[in-house]
Design a protein around this motif. Sequence first.
Motif, PDB file in Angstrom:
ATOM      1  N   ALA A  31       1.270  -0.845  -0.043  1.00 20.56           N
ATOM      2  CA  ALA A  31      -0.343   0.034  -0.185  1.00 20.56           C
ATOM      3  C   ALA A  31       1.172   1.271  -0.110  1.00 20.56           C
ATOM      4  O   ALA A  31       1.524   0.847   0.568  1.00 20.56           O
ATOM      5  N   VAL A  32       0.174   2.620  -0.370  1.00 22.22           N
ATOM      6  CA  VAL A  32       0.863   3.762  -0.706  1.00 22.22           C
ATOM      7  C   VAL A  32      -0.134   4.733  -0.170  1.00 22.22           C
ATOM      8  O   VAL A  32      -0.666   4.419   0.649  1.00 22.22           O
ATOM      9  N   TYR A  33       0.630   6.038   1.334  1.00 22.27           N
ATOM     10  CA  TYR A  33       0.352   7.206   1.310  1.00 22.27           C
ATOM     11  C   TYR A  33       0.319   8.177   1.541  1.00 22.27           C
ATOM     12  O   TYR A  33       1.869   8.673   0.737  1.00 22.27           O
ATOM     13  N   GLU A  34      -0.597   9.095   1.483  1.00 24.64           N
ATOM     14  CA  GLU A  34       0.111  10.894   1.172  1.00 24.64           C
ATOM     15  C   GLU A  34      -0.636  11.558   2.151  1.00 24.64           C
ATOM     16  O   GLU A  34      -1.028  11.193   2.829  1.00 24.64           O
ATOM     17  N   VAL A  35      -0.588  12.470   3.080  1.00 28.67           N
ATOM     18  CA  VAL A  35      -0.123  13.218   3.942  1.00 28.67           C
ATOM     19  C   VAL A  35      -0.122  14.849   3.566  1.00 28.67           C
ATOM     20  O   VAL A  35       0.001  15.283   2.889  1.00 28.67           O
ATOM     21  N   THR A  36      -1.199  15.524   3.151  1.00 27.04           N
ATOM     22  CA  THR A  36      -1.010  17.102   3.297  1.00 27.04           C
ATOM     23  C   THR A  36      -1.694  17.882   3.867  1.00 27.04           C
ATOM     24  O   THR A  36      -2.191  17.529   5.000  1.00 27.04           O
ATOM     25  N   ARG A  55       1.659   8.543  -8.789  1.00 27.70           N
ATOM     26  CA  ARG A  55       3.043   8.359  -9.177  1.00 27.70           C
ATOM     27  C   ARG A  55       3.863   6.841  -8.633  1.00 27.70           C
ATOM     28  O   ARG A  55       4.046   5.758  -9.005  1.00 27.70           O
ATOM     29  N   SER A  56       3.540   6.953  -7.253  1.00 27.66           N
ATOM     30  CA  SER A  56       3.543   5.696  -6.423  1.00 27.66           C
ATOM     31  C   SER A  56       2.879   4.694  -6.660  1.00 27.66           C
ATOM     32  O   SER A  56       3.671   3.363  -7.176  1.00 27.66           O
ATOM     33  N   LEU A  57       1.084   4.620  -6.724  1.00 28.91           N
ATOM     34  CA  LEU A  57       0.497   3.789  -6.976  1.00 28.91           C
ATOM     35  C   LEU A  57       1.190   3.123  -9.014  1.00 28.91           C
ATOM     36  O   LEU A  57       1.300   2.003  -9.156  1.00 28.91           O
ATOM     37  N   ARG A 143      14.259   0.956  -2.572  1.00 27.84           N
ATOM     38  CA  ARG A 143      12.516   2.264  -3.700  1.00 27.84           C
ATOM     39  C   ARG A 143      11.582   3.102  -2.511  1.00 27.84           C
ATOM     40  O   ARG A 143      10.898   2.973  -2.360  1.00 27.84           O
ATOM     41  N   ARG A 144      12.986   3.767  -1.957  1.00 28.10           N
ATOM     42  CA  ARG A 144      12.342   4.530  -0.895  1.00 28.10           C
ATOM     43  C   ARG A 144      11.915   5.826  -1.664  1.00 28.10           C
ATOM     44  O   ARG A 144      11.024   6.487  -1.226  1.00 28.10           O
ATOM     45  N   ASP A 145      12.008   5.809  -3.291  1.00 33.39           N
ATOM     46  CA  ASP A 145      11.422   7.261  -3.647  1.00 33.39           C
ATOM     47  C   ASP A 145       9.540   6.591  -3.884  1.00 33.39           C
ATOM     48  O   ASP A 145       8.793   7.619  -4.574  1.00 33.39           O
TER      49      ASP A 145
END
Length: 286
Positions: A31-36, A55-57, A143-145
């Motif tokens: 899974a990926v996440y984002e924080v705004t 991009r992460s997905l 793959r820390r990007d």
Amino acid sequence: MARVVYCGGKFVSEHEARLGLFDRGFLFGDAVYEVTAVIGGKMIDNDLHLARLERSLSELAIPMPLPREEIEAIQLSLIEKNGLQEGTVYLQVSRGEEDREFLYSEGLKPTFIAFTQVKNLLNNKGQTQGLAITLVEDPRWERRDIKTVMLLGQVLAKRDAKAAGFDDVWFVEDGTITEGASSTAYIVTHDRRIITRPNSRAILPGCTRAALLDLCSRHGVVLEERPFTVAEALAAAEAFQTSATSLVTPVVRIGDVSLNGGVPGPVTRQLQACYLEHVNMLRAAG
């Protein structure tokens, strides 16, 4: 009052939200996440965060759960429903749910959740006084990007840093600084040049970093994108870090070495002011 969150395709109380036992985000960290950041009820640099989410997905071959504009509408609804003035909106997308197998089936429906958190972003100790940072060897995968939810290395590093009396931690690999455990790392040389590592698979492409680099270009601030060593960091005139939740935060001590007499330096203060001006312009435009 209980927070309203987005889960299972609808807005529900946080006490009613449920995820499946066989969700691959839970079983594999798939899974990926984002924080705004949210300041004054407005999202900051959200277009950069949604672009990075996509991009992460894509890097993990997970489809976007919804079009960007629908995700943004959900974010705005959560801010309104929870009366959020200062804090964050968190998004998480996993590959989906099926019985536990390392190889996944094609066509899984992604699991998408979102929620808000109240946080003091503008007037906390780090913003006003600066942080003490410790350095540790980078424990993470290559793959820390990709902004995945696999954060155990960061969790353990932050725990150990706090136990040792530090505020945060920067990671080191082959003698150079990669990034902070949840931030982009910068140093300022004695001739007022800012140095930060260029984007690569070794670091996360920070959204606040992108906004700050644009501000530096527009304000004539000299910035070099290159790796910098531990020795350079310890000999720096100033240092700071950026992230969605820390904005531009001064670093006043690295290990046992104080920078700028242990107080935030003038270049860092200039960048803090430039970024807050950027934030206020986004709020006014929104």
